[in-house]
Design a protein around this motif. Structure first.
Motif, short mmCIF file in Angstrom:
data_model
loop_
_atom_site.label_atom_id
_atom_site.label_comp_id
_atom_site.label_asym_id
_atom_site.label_seq_id
_atom_site.Cartn_x
_atom_site.Cartn_y
_atom_site.Cartn_z
N MET A 1 -5.78 -10.98 -2.04
CA MET A 1 -5.40 -9.96 -2.98
C MET A 1 -4.73 -8.81 -2.22
SD MET A 1 -7.86 -7.76 -5.46
CE MET A 1 -8.12 -6.17 -4.73
N VAL A 2 -3.56 -8.41 -2.65
CA VAL A 2 -2.86 -7.27 -2.06
C VAL A 2 -2.83 -6.16 -3.09
CG1 VAL A 2 -0.69 -6.44 -1.09
CG2 VAL A 2 -1.46 -8.75 -0.57
N ARG A 3 -3.14 -4.96 -2.65
CA ARG A 3 -3.17 -3.80 -3.54
C ARG A 3 -2.72 -2.56 -2.81
NH1 ARG A 3 -7.43 -0.69 -1.97
NH2 ARG A 3 -9.08 -1.72 -0.78
N ASP A 4 -2.50 -1.48 -3.58
CA ASP A 4 -2.20 -0.18 -2.98
C ASP A 4 -3.45 0.35 -2.29
OD1 ASP A 4 0.50 0.27 -3.79
OD2 ASP A 4 -0.21 0.71 -5.81
N ALA A 5 -3.27 0.97 -1.15
CA ALA A 5 -4.38 1.65 -0.49
C ALA A 5 -4.70 2.93 -1.24
CB ALA A 5 -4.02 1.96 0.96
N THR A 6 -5.95 3.34 -1.18
CA THR A 6 -6.38 4.61 -1.76
C THR A 6 -6.83 5.53 -0.63
OG1 THR A 6 -8.69 3.93 -2.00
CG2 THR A 6 -7.18 3.41 -3.84
N ALA A 7 -7.01 6.80 -0.95
CA ALA A 7 -7.46 7.76 0.06
C ALA A 7 -8.78 7.32 0.69
CB ALA A 7 -7.59 9.14 -0.57
N GLY A 8 -9.64 6.69 -0.10
CA GLY A 8 -10.92 6.22 0.43
C GLY A 8 -10.79 5.07 1.42
N VAL A 38 1.43 2.32 1.25
CA VAL A 38 0.51 1.54 2.09
C VAL A 38 -0.10 0.44 1.23
CG1 VAL A 38 -1.56 1.55 3.53
CG2 VAL A 38 0.00 3.51 3.58
N LEU A 39 0.02 -0.80 1.70
CA LEU A 39 -0.58 -1.94 1.03
C LEU A 39 -1.72 -2.47 1.89
CD1 LEU A 39 2.64 -3.89 -0.02
CD2 LEU A 39 1.26 -2.34 -1.43
N VAL A 40 -2.78 -2.92 1.24
CA VAL A 40 -3.88 -3.57 1.96
C VAL A 40 -4.11 -4.95 1.37
CG1 VAL A 40 -5.04 -1.45 2.67
CG2 VAL A 40 -5.66 -2.50 0.51
N ALA A 41 -4.48 -5.89 2.21
CA ALA A 41 -4.82 -7.24 1.78
C ALA A 41 -6.30 -7.44 2.06
CB ALA A 41 -3.99 -8.27 2.55
N GLY A 42 -6.99 -8.05 1.12
CA GLY A 42 -8.41 -8.28 1.27
C GLY A 42 -9.17 -7.74 0.08
N ASP A 43 -10.47 -7.67 0.24
CA ASP A 43 -11.28 -7.18 -0.88
C ASP A 43 -11.46 -5.68 -0.79
OD1 ASP A 43 -13.37 -6.66 0.96
OD2 ASP A 43 -14.18 -8.67 0.69
N ARG A 44 -12.13 -5.12 -1.79
CA ARG A 44 -12.34 -3.67 -1.85
C ARG A 44 -13.19 -3.14 -0.70
NH1 ARG A 44 -9.09 -0.73 -5.04
NH2 ARG A 44 -8.55 -1.91 -6.87
N ARG A 45 -14.05 -3.97 -0.17
CA ARG A 45 -14.96 -3.52 0.88
C ARG A 45 -14.31 -3.44 2.25
NH1 ARG A 45 -19.14 -7.30 1.76
NH2 ARG A 45 -17.49 -8.79 1.38
N ARG A 46 -13.40 -4.38 2.52
CA ARG A 46 -12.89 -4.47 3.90
C ARG A 46 -11.48 -5.03 3.93
NH1 ARG A 46 -14.34 -8.38 8.56
NH2 ARG A 46 -13.91 -7.07 10.34
N GLY A 49 -5.82 -6.85 6.25
CA GLY A 49 -4.49 -6.55 6.76
C GLY A 49 -3.94 -5.31 6.08
N VAL A 50 -2.98 -4.68 6.75
CA VAL A 50 -2.41 -3.42 6.28
C VAL A 50 -0.92 -3.42 6.54
CG1 VAL A 50 -2.42 -0.93 6.65
CG2 VAL A 50 -4.55 -2.19 6.85
N LEU A 51 -0.15 -2.88 5.59
CA LEU A 51 1.29 -2.67 5.78
C LEU A 51 1.58 -1.22 5.39
CD1 LEU A 51 4.21 -4.96 4.89
CD2 LEU A 51 4.27 -2.58 4.15
N VAL A 52 2.17 -0.48 6.32
CA VAL A 52 2.55 0.92 6.10
C VAL A 52 4.07 0.97 6.09
CG1 VAL A 52 2.40 3.29 6.97
CG2 VAL A 52 0.50 1.69 7.35
N ALA A 53 4.64 1.59 5.05
CA ALA A 53 6.10 1.62 4.92
C ALA A 53 6.61 3.04 4.69
CB ALA A 53 6.53 0.72 3.76
N ALA A 79 1.36 -12.46 2.99
CA ALA A 79 1.05 -11.91 1.66
C ALA A 79 1.45 -10.44 1.58
CB ALA A 79 -0.43 -12.08 1.35
N LEU A 80 1.23 -9.69 2.64
CA LEU A 80 1.62 -8.27 2.65
C LEU A 80 3.13 -8.12 2.55
CD1 LEU A 80 -0.86 -7.02 5.37
CD2 LEU A 80 -0.76 -6.18 3.01
N VAL A 81 3.87 -8.90 3.33
CA VAL A 81 5.34 -8.81 3.30
C VAL A 81 5.88 -9.25 1.94
CG1 VAL A 81 7.48 -9.70 4.30
CG2 VAL A 81 5.62 -8.94 5.80
N GLU A 82 5.32 -10.31 1.38
CA GLU A 82 5.77 -10.77 0.06
C GLU A 82 5.52 -9.70 -1.01
OE1 GLU A 82 7.62 -13.32 -0.50
OE2 GLU A 82 7.43 -14.18 1.49
#
Length: 122
Positions: A1-8, A38-46, A49-53, A79-82
């Motif tokens: 799962m890839v999602r937007d990163a949050t401040a947390g 910023v995109l993160v791949a993985g679950d909400r806990r951990r 992978g990370v992509l910063v653009a 997944a992050l690049v896609e």
């Protein structure tokens, strides 16, 4: 799962980036999170992978991409690049020689620029 990163997510995002020896400071990453770059791949806990653009007039420039060492070669970076391509369209990146096969495998056009490489994906 890839999602937007949050401040947390900032501490976990920095952990992934630091683990990959990516030289980017927390203030920069925090600003990118605040601007939905910023995109993160993985679950909400951990994040795994990370992509910063950085936004560009057309698309985005990948400032940093990192995957936890134990999760490399499992499709996390792909997944992050896609997801970044779906979101921003044209992507560019500048990187060191060892990362070249990763970008080439994702269909980026790669060229040498001095001691580093430049890649573009439309």
């Amino acid at each position: 799962m890839v999602r937007d990163a949050t401040a947390g997510d900032l501490p976990a995002v920095m952990n992934v980036l630091d683990g990959a020896n990516i030289a980017i400071d927390a203030d920069t990453v925090s600003r990118r999170i605040g601007s939905d770059m910023v995109l993160v791949a993985g679950d909400r806990r951990r994040p795994l992978g990370v992509l910063v653009a950085i936004p560009r007039r057309e698309g985005a420039h990948i400032e940093a991409i990192a995957v936890r060492r134990r999760r490399r070669d499992q499709g996390v970076g792909t997944a992050l690049v896609e997801a970044a391509t779906e979101r921003w369209g044209r992507l560019t990146a500048a990187f060191d020689p060892p990362v070249r096969p990763f970008y080439e495998s994702l269909g980026f056009d790669v060229e040498r620029r001095g001691e580093r490489f430049w890649a573009e994906r439309v």
